[in-house]
Write an enzyme that holds these catalytic residues in place. Structure first.
Site, PDB file in Angstrom:
ATOM      1  N   GLY A   9      -7.830  38.740   9.358  1.00 52.33           N
ATOM      2  CA  GLY A   9      -6.985  39.048  10.285  1.00 52.33           C
ATOM      3  C   GLY A   9      -7.093  37.633  11.340  1.00 52.33           C
ATOM      4  N   THR A  11      -4.773  35.413  11.579  1.00 53.87           N
ATOM      5  CA  THR A  11      -3.481  34.665  11.880  1.00 53.87           C
ATOM      6  C   THR A  11      -3.114  34.965  13.404  1.00 53.87           C
ATOM      7  OG1 THR A  11      -2.402  36.785  11.339  1.00 53.87           O
ATOM      8  CG2 THR A  11      -2.573  35.026   9.590  1.00 53.87           C
ATOM      9  N   ASP A  60      -3.429  40.750   1.481  1.00 54.60           N
ATOM     10  CA  ASP A  60      -3.259  42.022   2.138  1.00 54.60           C
ATOM     11  C   ASP A  60      -4.676  42.946   2.031  1.00 54.60           C
ATOM     12  OD1 ASP A  60      -2.644  44.691   3.072  1.00 54.60           O
ATOM     13  OD2 ASP A  60      -0.561  44.357   2.760  1.00 54.60           O
ATOM     14  N   VAL A  61      -5.306  43.247   2.863  1.00 53.96           N
ATOM     15  CA  VAL A  61      -6.611  43.944   2.787  1.00 53.96           C
ATOM     16  C   VAL A  61      -6.401  45.385   2.061  1.00 53.96           C
ATOM     17  CG1 VAL A  61      -7.897  42.604   4.627  1.00 53.96           C
ATOM     18  CG2 VAL A  61      -6.685  44.777   5.199  1.00 53.96           C
ATOM     19  N   TYR A 153      -5.401  56.446  15.049  1.00 51.36           N
ATOM     20  CA  TYR A 153      -6.023  55.386  15.232  1.00 51.36           C
ATOM     21  C   TYR A 153      -7.162  55.615  15.680  1.00 51.36           C
ATOM     22  CZ  TYR A 153      -7.005  50.716  17.197  1.00 51.36           C
ATOM     23  OH  TYR A 153      -7.736  49.553  17.492  1.00 51.36           O
ATOM     24  N   GLY A 184     -11.898  47.084  24.788  1.00 48.26           N
ATOM     25  CA  GLY A 184     -11.064  47.833  25.588  1.00 48.26           C
ATOM     26  C   GLY A 184      -9.555  46.963  25.143  1.00 48.26           C
ATOM     27  N   THR A 188      -2.972  41.000  22.850  1.00 44.80           N
ATOM     28  CA  THR A 188      -2.927  40.048  21.659  1.00 44.80           C
ATOM     29  C   THR A 188      -1.697  40.588  20.974  1.00 44.80           C
ATOM     30  OG1 THR A 188      -3.698  41.794  20.466  1.00 44.80           O
ATOM     31  CG2 THR A 188      -5.298  40.315  21.181  1.00 44.80           C
ATOM     32  N   GLU A 189      -1.217  40.643  19.689  1.00 46.30           N
ATOM     33  CA  GLU A 189      -0.012  41.134  19.293  1.00 46.30           C
ATOM     34  C   GLU A 189      -0.334  42.513  19.072  1.00 46.30           C
ATOM     35  OE1 GLU A 189       0.964  38.759  15.731  1.00 46.30           O
ATOM     36  OE2 GLU A 189       1.259  36.899  16.827  1.00 46.30           O
TER      37      GLU A 189
HETATM   38  P1  NDP Z   1      -3.227  41.311  16.482  1.00 44.86           P
HETATM   39  O1  NDP Z   1      -2.161  41.922  15.818  1.00 44.86           O
HETATM   40  O2  NDP Z   1      -3.011  40.094  17.178  1.00 44.86           O
HETATM   41  O3  NDP Z   1      -4.096  40.512  14.922  1.00 44.86           O
HETATM   42  C1  NDP Z   1      -4.377  41.627  13.881  1.00 44.86           C
HETATM   43  C2  NDP Z   1      -4.694  40.744  12.579  1.00 44.86           C
HETATM   44  O4  NDP Z   1      -4.772  41.627  11.682  1.00 44.86           O
HETATM   45  C3  NDP Z   1      -3.813  39.847  12.448  1.00 44.86           C
HETATM   46  O5  NDP Z   1      -4.277  38.558  11.968  1.00 44.86           O
HETATM   47  C4  NDP Z   1      -2.947  40.572  10.879  1.00 44.86           C
HETATM   48  O6  NDP Z   1      -2.406  39.384  10.058  1.00 44.86           O
HETATM   49  C5  NDP Z   1      -4.485  41.029  10.380  1.00 44.86           C
HETATM   50  N1  NDP Z   1      -3.825  42.170   9.543  1.00 44.86           N
HETATM   51  C6  NDP Z   1      -3.137  43.316  10.001  1.00 44.86           C
HETATM   52  N2  NDP Z   1      -2.882  44.117   8.894  1.00 44.86           N
HETATM   53  C7  NDP Z   1      -3.394  43.492   7.746  1.00 44.86           C
HETATM   54  C8  NDP Z   1      -3.662  43.685   6.361  1.00 44.86           C
HETATM   55  N3  NDP Z   1      -2.785  44.866   5.796  1.00 44.86           N
HETATM   56  N4  NDP Z   1      -3.952  42.651   5.622  1.00 44.86           N
HETATM   57  C9  NDP Z   1      -4.596  41.533   6.122  1.00 44.86           C
HETATM   58  N5  NDP Z   1      -4.452  41.273   7.383  1.00 44.86           N
HETATM   59  C10 NDP Z   1      -3.975  42.192   8.223  1.00 44.86           C
HETATM   60  O7  NDP Z   1      -4.254  42.111  16.980  1.00 44.86           O
HETATM   61  P2  NDP Z   1      -5.821  42.123  17.407  1.00 44.86           P
HETATM   62  O8  NDP Z   1      -6.117  40.932  17.662  1.00 44.86           O
HETATM   63  O9  NDP Z   1      -5.793  42.768  18.888  1.00 44.86           O
HETATM   64  O10 NDP Z   1      -6.514  43.209  16.611  1.00 44.86           O
HETATM   65  C11 NDP Z   1      -7.613  42.578  16.037  1.00 44.86           C
HETATM   66  C12 NDP Z   1      -8.502  43.940  15.595  1.00 44.86           C
HETATM   67  O11 NDP Z   1      -9.052  44.267  16.984  1.00 44.86           O
HETATM   68  C13 NDP Z   1      -7.986  44.997  15.205  1.00 44.86           C
HETATM   69  O12 NDP Z   1      -8.860  45.582  14.134  1.00 44.86           O
HETATM   70  C14 NDP Z   1      -7.772  46.135  16.411  1.00 44.86           C
HETATM   71  O13 NDP Z   1      -7.648  47.241  16.006  1.00 44.86           O
HETATM   72  C15 NDP Z   1      -9.029  45.523  17.113  1.00 44.86           C
HETATM   73  N6  NDP Z   1      -8.614  45.916  18.594  1.00 44.86           N
HETATM   74  C16 NDP Z   1      -7.787  45.278  19.341  1.00 44.86           C
HETATM   75  C17 NDP Z   1      -7.808  45.687  20.883  1.00 44.86           C
HETATM   76  C18 NDP Z   1      -6.810  45.316  21.459  1.00 44.86           C
HETATM   77  O14 NDP Z   1      -6.277  45.924  22.585  1.00 44.86           O
HETATM   78  N7  NDP Z   1      -5.969  44.410  21.055  1.00 44.86           N
HETATM   79  C19 NDP Z   1      -8.923  46.574  21.510  1.00 44.86           C
HETATM   80  C20 NDP Z   1      -9.963  47.063  20.293  1.00 44.86           C
HETATM   81  C21 NDP Z   1      -9.833  46.718  19.183  1.00 44.86           C
HETATM   82  P3  NDP Z   1      -1.293  39.285   9.268  1.00 44.86           P
HETATM   83  O15 NDP Z   1      -0.133  40.194  10.029  1.00 44.86           O
HETATM   84  O16 NDP Z   1      -0.869  37.828   9.169  1.00 44.86           O
HETATM   85  O17 NDP Z   1      -1.791  40.197   7.966  1.00 44.86           O
HETATM   86  C1  8X3 Z   2      -7.232  49.322  20.910  1.00 46.13           C
HETATM   87  C2  8X3 Z   2      -7.311  49.675  22.246  1.00 46.13           C
HETATM   88  O1  8X3 Z   2      -7.105  51.487  24.033  1.00 46.13           O
HETATM   89  O2  8X3 Z   2      -5.331  51.031  22.353  1.00 46.13           O
HETATM   90  O3  8X3 Z   2      -8.163  49.580  20.077  1.00 46.13           O
HETATM   91  O4  8X3 Z   2      -7.291  51.976  21.666  1.00 46.13           O
HETATM   92  S1  8X3 Z   2      -6.623  50.985  22.414  1.00 46.13           S
END
Ligand code: NDP
Ligand code: 8X3
Length: 252
Positions: A9, A11, A60-61, A153, A184, A188-189
């Protein structure tokens, strides 16, 4: 030869920031994701900015056959992964259990739990063989608390916590470290994906306070990765100063 870090992930968001941070820290990098152009862009940044050798893998994971095809036959050059960052993940929708969208549930469960397991299943045997390695799993504040309308989630992120603890039990005797990183709210996206492209709704999540950035989370990952060999940073919870719990924010 430099050590190798594999970040799923990569990207966007936390994965992308982590790839840059670990490249800066001196790793060669394997990046994965589904969006080819984003992988290519990052590959070129890592090569130019940090003189990093990069392997980009588009898959795709959620699809075990694809995971196995790309990671199960890594060349001699890339097969000894020192650090695996299981970051690919997402939230989809915000609904009560009785109004839940089954397809949203499947996407979260398949990505956050099964995807993480698939990648780990392929990469960890070589770590065990070499008696060396570090697995970093990206959990969440949702690994520790459950909030209304986000229960599926939260359940997936509770699973990431359980899997991290279990991996540590299974692999401690091979000298493998496991770190759970729980952020927390980080801008990001993530919210754009959760709200299926509704940018206004996504922006509102971060209104009125300063959220974490992806770089803040990458810093925490870098800290765990750079600890001395005898130290395993097992668990990191990091939140914006204005966030006290999953649901309590101090907004101006
Ligand atoms: P983004 O949406 O910015 O990034 C998510 C990444 O996961 C992308 O690179 C996407 O790549 C990849 N991804 C999603 N689905 C798939 C798939 N099926 N196969 C391969 N790659 C996949 O979000 P974040 O950077 O915020 O999220 C990263 C991690 O952090 C996640 O596990 C999220 O749950 C966790 N997190 C995020 C928080 C937040 O507030 N942002 C807080 C706590 C945890 P692509 O679309 O190119 O496949
Ligand atoms: C992403 C943050 O607060 O939506 O894990 O659970 S929250």
């Amino acid at each position: 030869m430099k050590k190798i870090a594999l970040i799923t992930g990569a990207t966007s968001g936390i994965g992308k920031a982590t790839a840059e941070r670990l490249a800066k820290d001196g790793f060669d990098i394997i990046i994965t994701g589904r969006r080819k152009e984003k992988l290519q862009e990052l590959e070129s940044v890592l090569q130019k900015e940090y003189k990093t050798e990069v392997l980009s893998l588009e898959f795709d994971v959620r699809n075990y056959a694809e995971v196995e095809k790309h990671l199960g036959s890594l060349s001699e050059r890339w097969k000894n992964v020192d650090v695996l960052v299981n970051n690919a993940g997402l939230a989809v929708g915000l609904n009560s259990i009785q109004e839940g969208v089954v397809d949203d549930w499947e996407r979260m469960i398949d990505t956050n739990i099964k995807g993480l397991l698939y990648v780990t299943r392929i990469i960890s045997p070589r770590m065990v063989e070499r008696k060396s390695g570090h697995v970093i799993n990206i959990g969440s504040i949702a690994s520790r608390e459950v909030y209304a309308n986000g229960v599926v989630y939260c359940a997936t992120k509770h699973a990431v916590k359980a899997l991290s603890e279990g991996m540590r039990l299974d692999m401690v005797k091979y000298g493998i470290k496991v770190t759970l990183v729980c952020p927390g709210a980080a801008e990001t996206e993530f919210s754009l994906v959760r709200f299926k492209g509704d940018g206004d709704r996504a922006d509102k999540v971060y209104d009125g306070f300063v959220p974490l950035t992806a770089d803040d989370v990458a810093d925490a990952i870098s800290y765990a990765v750079s600890a001395p060999d005898h130290v395993d940073v097992q668990d990191i919870l990091l939140m914006a100063k204005a966030q006290a719990s999953a649901t309590v924010f101090h907004k101006e």
